[in-house]
Structures are given as C-alpha cells and as structure tokens.
Design a protein around this motif. Structure first.
Motif, short mmCIF file in Angstrom:
data_model
loop_
_atom_site.label_atom_id
_atom_site.label_comp_id
_atom_site.label_asym_id
_atom_site.label_seq_id
_atom_site.Cartn_x
_atom_site.Cartn_y
_atom_site.Cartn_z
N GLY A 47 24.21 91.23 16.33
CA GLY A 47 25.17 90.25 16.24
C GLY A 47 25.48 89.16 17.29
O GLY A 47 26.27 88.44 17.51
N ALA A 48 24.39 89.11 18.14
CA ALA A 48 24.24 88.28 19.05
C ALA A 48 24.24 86.73 18.66
O ALA A 48 23.69 86.59 17.58
CB ALA A 48 22.83 88.12 19.74
N ILE A 66 26.19 77.60 22.04
CA ILE A 66 24.89 77.18 22.55
C ILE A 66 23.95 78.20 21.91
O ILE A 66 22.68 78.12 21.84
CB ILE A 66 24.68 77.32 24.29
CG1 ILE A 66 25.05 78.84 24.54
CG2 ILE A 66 25.87 76.42 24.69
CD1 ILE A 66 24.46 79.06 26.01
N GLY A 67 24.54 79.45 21.56
CA GLY A 67 23.64 80.37 20.66
C GLY A 67 22.62 79.89 19.79
O GLY A 67 21.35 80.30 19.92
N PRO A 68 22.78 78.93 18.63
CA PRO A 68 21.56 78.56 17.71
C PRO A 68 20.76 77.69 18.48
O PRO A 68 19.59 77.56 18.08
CB PRO A 68 22.47 77.74 16.89
CG PRO A 68 23.97 78.08 16.75
CD PRO A 68 24.17 78.64 18.23
N LEU A 83 27.53 71.06 25.59
CA LEU A 83 28.25 72.21 24.93
C LEU A 83 28.92 72.92 26.13
O LEU A 83 30.31 73.28 26.23
CB LEU A 83 27.49 73.18 24.21
CG LEU A 83 27.24 72.63 22.70
CD1 LEU A 83 26.25 73.51 21.97
CD2 LEU A 83 28.39 72.25 21.97
N LEU A 84 28.24 73.34 27.18
CA LEU A 84 29.03 74.00 28.31
C LEU A 84 29.82 73.33 29.21
O LEU A 84 30.96 73.72 29.73
CB LEU A 84 27.79 74.37 29.29
CG LEU A 84 26.80 75.55 28.69
CD1 LEU A 84 25.74 75.84 29.51
CD2 LEU A 84 27.53 76.67 27.93
N ARG A 85 29.45 71.75 29.26
CA ARG A 85 30.66 71.03 29.89
C ARG A 85 32.11 70.98 29.28
O ARG A 85 33.03 70.81 29.72
CB ARG A 85 30.00 69.39 29.86
CG ARG A 85 29.07 69.24 30.96
CD ARG A 85 28.69 67.97 30.98
NE ARG A 85 27.44 67.67 31.83
CZ ARG A 85 26.64 66.65 31.72
NH1 ARG A 85 26.31 65.88 30.44
NH2 ARG A 85 25.52 66.35 32.56
N CYS A 127 10.93 88.77 29.76
CA CYS A 127 12.30 89.13 29.42
C CYS A 127 12.96 88.29 28.17
O CYS A 127 12.41 87.13 28.15
CB CYS A 127 13.44 89.13 30.45
SG CYS A 127 13.05 90.28 31.71
N VAL A 128 13.88 88.95 27.46
CA VAL A 128 14.62 88.03 26.55
C VAL A 128 16.10 88.02 27.05
O VAL A 128 16.73 88.94 27.55
CB VAL A 128 14.51 88.80 25.19
CG1 VAL A 128 15.80 88.39 24.16
CG2 VAL A 128 13.46 88.68 24.49
N LEU A 129 16.68 86.88 26.66
CA LEU A 129 18.05 86.51 26.85
C LEU A 129 18.77 86.59 25.72
O LEU A 129 18.61 86.11 24.57
CB LEU A 129 18.54 85.30 27.63
CG LEU A 129 18.02 84.72 28.79
CD1 LEU A 129 18.42 83.78 29.42
CD2 LEU A 129 17.94 85.93 29.74
N ALA A 130 20.01 87.51 25.30
CA ALA A 130 21.06 87.41 24.37
C ALA A 130 22.28 87.09 24.80
O ALA A 130 22.75 87.94 25.63
CB ALA A 130 21.02 88.69 23.72
N LEU A 131 22.91 86.16 24.02
CA LEU A 131 24.29 85.76 24.37
C LEU A 131 25.22 86.76 23.25
O LEU A 131 25.11 86.62 22.03
CB LEU A 131 24.52 84.42 24.03
CG LEU A 131 25.85 83.86 24.23
CD1 LEU A 131 26.33 83.95 25.73
CD2 LEU A 131 26.03 82.31 23.76
N ILE A 132 25.88 87.38 23.70
CA ILE A 132 26.49 88.34 23.19
C ILE A 132 28.07 88.55 23.49
O ILE A 132 28.50 87.97 24.66
CB ILE A 132 26.34 89.72 23.21
CG1 ILE A 132 26.16 90.48 24.64
CG2 ILE A 132 24.66 89.94 22.94
CD1 ILE A 132 25.66 91.92 24.91
#
Length: 378
Positions: free
Chosen positions: A320-321, A287-289, A278-280, A334-339
């Motif tokens: 809403g992340a 990529i969130g899900p 997906l990033l490519r 830690c937690v990462l959130a894509l926002i």
C-alpha cells in the motif's frame, strides 16, 4: 552510538572543547543527476556522526573513532600517507590547507550511528562533522555555502571516490522539516517544506542489508558514459538535454547502453522538478508515482539496482505504499517508501516476508523525518 565526549576523554585524557554533528542523508529523488549538473532533493537523517574536538598543543592532528579507539596521528608533512577511515579526516585537513586555510592542530574523537555501507552517506557525514569542528575551532572564514565543495574535494581527490556534490551539501545545508532542492550546477539551494507528520505520512527507510557493491568501477563507468554522451551531443552536461529534446538526442547516439543512461538522467531531472512543484503545493502523497517511476528508471535504464532492492520496492508497493524507490548510488543500500504513518509495521512485515521467501538476509527498517544539517551541539 557511544558518547563522543567520553571517547575523547578516554583517548586523550582531557575534556573536549565541544561537539559537532553532521547527519547522513537519503535522497528523496534525483539519482546520479548530481555529476550531470542536474537537480537533487535529499533530506538529512536523524542519524549523525558526532565529532568531539579540541585544539592541540602538539603540531598535527590525532583522531580516534568507533572504528579504531586507538588514535591515528598525522602531520602536515605526512598527510599523503593516511589510509582507511582516517583518510576522510586527513582529506578534510588537506582540502582546507589546499584552499589556503590555516587549519588548527586538533584532537578529535568520532562516534556515529549512521549506517555504514547502506547508501546514506556515512562518509560525507564524517567529513562534514570534522570540517565543521575544525572551522569553528580555528575561527576559519569559511561560509557555510562554500563548505560542501571542500568536503567533496576531500572525498574526490584525497580519498579517490568520484562522488557528486549532493552528499556533502545535504549533510551541511539541510534544515529540519525540509528537503534540500539543490541545483548541482549553480549550487543554488531552496528549502522545500516536507512536513510528513502533518499529512499523516512517513518515509520508511528499508536497509536491504544486501552486500553493498557500490563498486567504483560501476559508478565510474556510468559517469564516464554520461560524460561521453554529453560530448557527442555537444552539450556541457546531460542537464542541458530537455525532455522535449530527448528523442532527438537519443537518435544521435549509436550505443543502446548509452541511450538508456541518457534517458535515465533526463527523465530523472524532470522527476525532481515535478516533485518539487508538488511539495511546494503541499501535495506530498502525489509524489509517490514519481518515486516509483524513478526506481523503474534506475532498474531498467541505469541498471544500478540488485534483487534485494527490487523486492523491497515491490513488497512495499504491494502493501500500500504511495511510492517506493532505491536511494543512493546503487548496487545495494536502502529503499524509501512513502506510506501512511500508521502502516509502518505492516509495510515492514511485508518486506520481511518477501525477503524470507527468497532466503535474503533480513532487512532492517525505520521511519525517518527530515533533520538538521551540520551544527555545533549544546
């Protein structure tokens, strides 16, 4: 972070030759896959350990740090007796010496703004900064690609922490604006574009501030379970079990806990590969899900989350992340959130409210952009 040059001068009464820095890291996805010969996708944080260093006229090494301004000194004959934070420095010297390098005597002052105990690899950053400094000071013929394994050996063998190769690889080999796709078997790397700002996105890092319980016994038990499962299944490592063969593999295992551990590793490896694709393609939001599914797998199958971590993920998603997950070895951190970049304050506030409702220690949060790996500073 205190200035490393000033700390060096205060401790040793002279100016350092230079300063070398190495970052902490977060893992975008791919947890506990590294020691299963699998795939990981970390990126370097802006927070770094800085080593101000110079060659010494005296035999051996002396080092001071934010933890202890008074220098700790040791020689090659006393390497085995170093304890505490200085053991990470002594471990690097030992690993280099054991690999046949003539390690130069040196004085080193360390400063850091990498959070300790947050699961962002402060120890690997320290090792990588020291290794980079000693390699430059001694003119050691040590290719960058070979350095992570030496730093890992310092932590595994000398310090006694059973970490995989990811942390040191990220601290040494990451590039600014990219995530590091690492094959932990071949050690092949690919720099994957991860330009969050161009997409109007951000990674919000939420330090749970939960008492970090990355207990060696818990980590070691999961590693042992994975290795035993690979032995039963007749494969070199769980990386060799494909998703298509997962059900068949689980049917060969009698222990339900072991089955869940295996399921996490196999599905997590695939999530890394899917994220890279997906990033490519520049599809960062998508990529969130995968991030959220990774967290559920860590929570339910690998059982390495804690209530504070789960609440932070749930609150970020409710705010809403696009996706959220724990990063690091587990049992805190830690937690990462894509926002969306504009939502950082509202997401942070949502997590803070959820913590306050449960009387948890307040979290801390910051936005992170992928930074460079270990380097000599100007």
């Amino acid at each position: 972070m205190n200035d490393a040059s000033a700390a060096f001068t205060a401790a040793f009464g002279s100016e350092p030759t230079g300063r070398w820095a190495a970052p902490g890291r977060v893992n975008l996805i791919g947890e506990h896959t590294d020691y299963n010969d699998g795939f990981v996708l970390p990126f370097a944080l802006p927070q770094r350990v800085v080593a101000a260093a110079a060659l010494s006229d005296e035999p051996g090494w002396a080092v001071c740090s934010d933890f202890e301004p008074e220098p700790v000194a040791f020689t090659s004959t006393g390497l085995g007796a170093v304890e505490g934070w200085a053991a990470y420095v002594a471990g690097v010297v030992w690993a280099l010496t054991d690999a046949g390098f003539d390690v130069p005597p040196a004085r080193i002052a360390l400063t850091s703004d990498v959070p300790v105990g947050a699961g962002v690899s402060s120890s690997a950053a320290l090792e990588s900064a020291v290794l980079t400094a000693l390699a430059d000071l001694g003119g050691l013929d040590l290719p960058v690609a070979d350095r992570p394994a030496l730093a890992q050996r310092a932590e595994n063998v000398y310090v006694g922490a059973p970490t995989g190769i990811m942390d040191q690889s990220a601290s040494i080999r990451c590039e600014e604006g990219r995530a590091l796709f690492l094959d932990c078997r071949s050690l092949a790397v690919e720099q994957i574009p991860f330009d969050l700002a161009a997409a109007g996105l951000a990674i919000l890092i939420i330090n749970s501030n939960a008492p970090h319980q990355h207990v060696d016994g818990e980590y070691g038990a999961r590693r042992k379970s994975c290795e035993e499962a690979a032995r039963i299944l007749g494969v070199p490592a769980l990386r060799d079990v494909t998703p298509d063969a997962l059900d068949e593999a689980l049917g060969k295992l009698d222990d339900d806990v072991m089955r869940r551990r295996v399921r996490h590793i196999v599905t997590e490896n695939q999530r890394v590969l899917d994220t890279v694709e997906l990033l490519r393609a520049g599809r960062i939001r998508d990529i969130g899900p995968l991030m959220t599914a990774s967290h559920a797998s860590m929570r339910d199958d690998f059982e390495i989350t804690v209530p504070e971590i789960d609440v932070a993920v749930e609150a970020a998603l409710a705010a809403g992340a696009y996706g959220a997950r724990m990063t690091g070895g587990g049992f805190g951190g830690c937690v990462l959130a894509l926002i969306d970049a504009a939502d950082a304050d509202t997401t942070t506030a949502a997590v803070e409210r959820a913590y306050a409702e449960r009387s948890f220690t307040a979290p801390t949060a910051w936005m992170a952009t992928p930074g460079p790996g270990a380097t000599r500073l100007p």
